[in-house]
Design a protein around this motif. Sequence first.
Motif, short mmCIF file in Angstrom:
data_model
loop_
_atom_site.label_atom_id
_atom_site.label_comp_id
_atom_site.label_asym_id
_atom_site.label_seq_id
_atom_site.Cartn_x
_atom_site.Cartn_y
_atom_site.Cartn_z
N GLN A 80 7.30 3.66 1.99
CA GLN A 80 7.02 4.20 0.66
C GLN A 80 8.25 4.90 0.14
O GLN A 80 9.30 4.90 0.79
N GLY A 81 8.14 5.51 -1.04
CA GLY A 81 9.31 6.07 -1.70
C GLY A 81 10.01 7.15 -0.90
O GLY A 81 11.24 7.19 -0.81
N ARG A 82 9.23 8.03 -0.29
CA ARG A 82 9.84 9.17 0.40
C ARG A 82 10.66 8.74 1.61
O ARG A 82 11.57 9.44 2.01
N THR A 127 8.71 15.36 -3.09
CA THR A 127 9.20 14.79 -1.82
C THR A 127 10.72 14.60 -1.86
O THR A 127 11.38 14.71 -0.83
N ASP A 181 15.67 7.18 -9.43
CA ASP A 181 14.35 7.23 -8.81
C ASP A 181 13.47 6.39 -9.73
O ASP A 181 13.10 6.83 -10.82
N CYS A 203 10.42 4.85 -9.57
CA CYS A 203 8.97 4.64 -9.35
C CYS A 203 8.24 4.02 -10.54
O CYS A 203 7.39 3.17 -10.39
N ARG A 204 8.58 4.51 -11.75
CA ARG A 204 7.83 4.05 -12.94
C ARG A 204 8.78 3.36 -13.91
O ARG A 204 8.78 3.63 -15.10
N SER A 208 -0.59 6.85 -7.40
CA SER A 208 0.26 6.29 -6.36
C SER A 208 -0.54 5.58 -5.28
O SER A 208 -1.29 6.22 -4.53
N SER A 263 9.20 3.82 -5.14
CA SER A 263 7.89 3.79 -4.53
C SER A 263 7.11 2.65 -5.17
O SER A 263 6.76 2.73 -6.35
N THR A 295 15.26 10.40 -12.76
CA THR A 295 13.91 9.96 -12.40
C THR A 295 13.22 9.37 -13.62
O THR A 295 13.07 10.06 -14.63
N LYS A 345 4.23 1.96 -4.78
CA LYS A 345 2.85 2.39 -4.96
C LYS A 345 2.56 2.72 -6.42
O LYS A 345 1.44 2.99 -6.80
N LYS A 346 3.62 2.76 -7.23
CA LYS A 346 3.43 3.00 -8.67
C LYS A 346 3.63 1.66 -9.39
O LYS A 346 2.75 0.83 -9.39
N ARG A 406 -2.24 17.72 -13.79
CA ARG A 406 -2.05 16.29 -14.05
C ARG A 406 -3.32 15.51 -13.73
O ARG A 406 -3.89 15.65 -12.66
N THR A 452 -3.82 11.01 -8.10
CA THR A 452 -2.52 10.34 -8.20
C THR A 452 -2.68 8.92 -8.70
O THR A 452 -3.75 8.31 -8.57
N PHE A 485 11.17 15.00 -7.90
CA PHE A 485 9.78 15.01 -7.44
C PHE A 485 9.73 15.85 -6.15
O PHE A 485 10.76 16.06 -5.52
N1 F0G Z 1 9.53 9.94 -6.86
C1 F0G Z 1 8.59 10.14 -7.80
C2 F0G Z 1 9.01 10.35 -9.23
C3 F0G Z 1 7.24 10.14 -7.46
O1 F0G Z 1 6.33 10.34 -8.40
C4 F0G Z 1 6.88 9.94 -6.11
C5 F0G Z 1 5.49 9.96 -5.69
C6 F0G Z 1 7.89 9.71 -5.16
C7 F0G Z 1 9.21 9.72 -5.58
C8 F0G Z 1 7.60 9.47 -3.70
O2 F0G Z 1 7.02 8.22 -3.48
O3 F0G Z 1 4.71 8.73 -2.61
O4 F0G Z 1 5.78 6.51 -2.25
O5 F0G Z 1 6.59 8.48 -1.03
N2 F0G Z 1 4.59 10.43 -6.41
C9 F0G Z 1 3.17 10.45 -6.12
C10 F0G Z 1 2.49 11.21 -7.22
C11 F0G Z 1 2.78 10.89 -4.76
O6 F0G Z 1 1.30 11.54 -7.06
O7 F0G Z 1 3.09 11.45 -8.26
P1 F0G Z 1 5.97 7.99 -2.27
#
Ligand code: F0G
Length: 457
Positions: free
Chosen positions: A98-100, A125, A214, A216-217, A51, A254, A181, A256-257, A404, A49, A123
């Motif tokens: 985190q995102g979820r 989650t 969403d 994240c990126r 993430s 999230s 997303t 984390k991205k 991936r 990942t 995604f």
């Molecule tokens: N939305 C998307 C598009 C994601 O890619 C992820 C996480 C989440 C929501 C959830 O975020 O992990 O902080 O709770 N994607 C990681 C991945 C885990 O490997 O693509 P999270």
Amino acid sequence: MRTIIEPFRIKMTEPLKITTAEHRQRALEAAHHNVFLLAAEDCCIDLLTDSGTGAMSAQQWAAMMLGDESYAGSRSWKKFEAAVHEITGIEYVFPTHQGRAAEGILAECILSPGDVIPNNSHFDTTRANIEYVGGIALNLPCAEAFETGVPAPFKGNMDVEALRRAIAEHGKEKIPFAMITVTNNTGGGQPVSMANIREVKAVLEEHDIPLIIDACRYAENAYFIRQREAGYENSSLLEIVQEMFSLADGATMSCKKDGLANIGGFLVCRNSEWAGRFRNLLILREGFPTYGGLAGRDLEAIAVGLMEALDYDYQVYRHATVEYMVERLVKLDIPMVQPAGGHAVFLDARKMLPHVPQLEYPGIGVVNALYLEGGVRAVELGSVMFGHFDDEGREQPSPLELVRLAFPRRVYTQSHFDYLIEVIEEVWRNRDAIGGHRIVAGPKLLRHFTCHFEQMG
Ligand code: F0G
């Protein structure tokens, strides 16, 4: 043109364990052929990942030392909130671990059983959080998303006509919000155009349905818009994301991205009534609204990271890496998602292993072969992750069987990627020997994380 170099230098190193083929064989067997169950130490290049796996900058580490750990109204929260406001322009900000967690709060506060949530692609989650409260997660990707070998600039777009049909079919009362997303992770890290987001927003507005991004990126998506969409070539990435969020009624994130942090996330919205509900559930699940699920030092690192992700030279380098990989692999005739996505390379396992039926999980065959060949850890995005069971309990495959290889941010260098190409090439050369897998134990929901596999034949 000169070589595009990493726009940073390294001042701290972390050793990688170089393992033997026998060691990897033993490790994979002990992990029941599921790479999620491997020890990270046994993975030489870990691309499971992008993430939470990035390297923080000196500025982020320095900011962490300024972390204000006050329970309420800390200085760090103010910086976090200001950064989120600057990027999104959205009033109510809720930090989550985190995102979820942001998705869970959104779903639990807003959804009723039977509600339908359209998205370009949910995604895993997000889907699970929606289904957990009895909702239906509807994927409406554009047609090009399924043509893995055909390059198109914005394969992450939503199918706007399908969205109109979904609203007509289910009725707006059943659709408390829709999502988009960016980038579309499960469809190959493909970007969504500003024009598409605008069109989606216009359709939703006709029916008074809020749009949740969403995000994240968000920064990687903005880079694609600048490179590929007419009218944005001179815009800064910050201006592009501000325009994108101006079309949204809320967002889940999230950090984390593109927050360039190892943990963290947020939920934002414009609606004060929603904000009241989010605030109460946040306190129950995550923490007081000015820290959510995070330490003050995390809020600091994210506040810096959210802006660093919008640095143009950083995005140029990051995309150059993904493009380099795709170009080299396409030259070797390896089937994959084209064009390059934002954060990962996606191999098309169905085309790589046409002799393995979908319900024998060709993606798992490729993932495990990559590990055995070179200690590379990838992830299956196919029928194990996205397959489902129909009303009669029969397993249905996912439309795509992708593998991936996600690239942690600012972590691996050019020689790691050259090594990776050598490993993938070797797996490709020996593909006829890769067989199917069956699941012998595991839960029904989010089974890919913990299930056990057995090799077939
Ligand atoms: N939305 C998307 C598009 C994601 O890619 C992820 C996480 C989440 C929501 C959830 O975020 O992990 O902080 O709770 N994607 C990681 C991945 C885990 O490997 O693509 P999270």
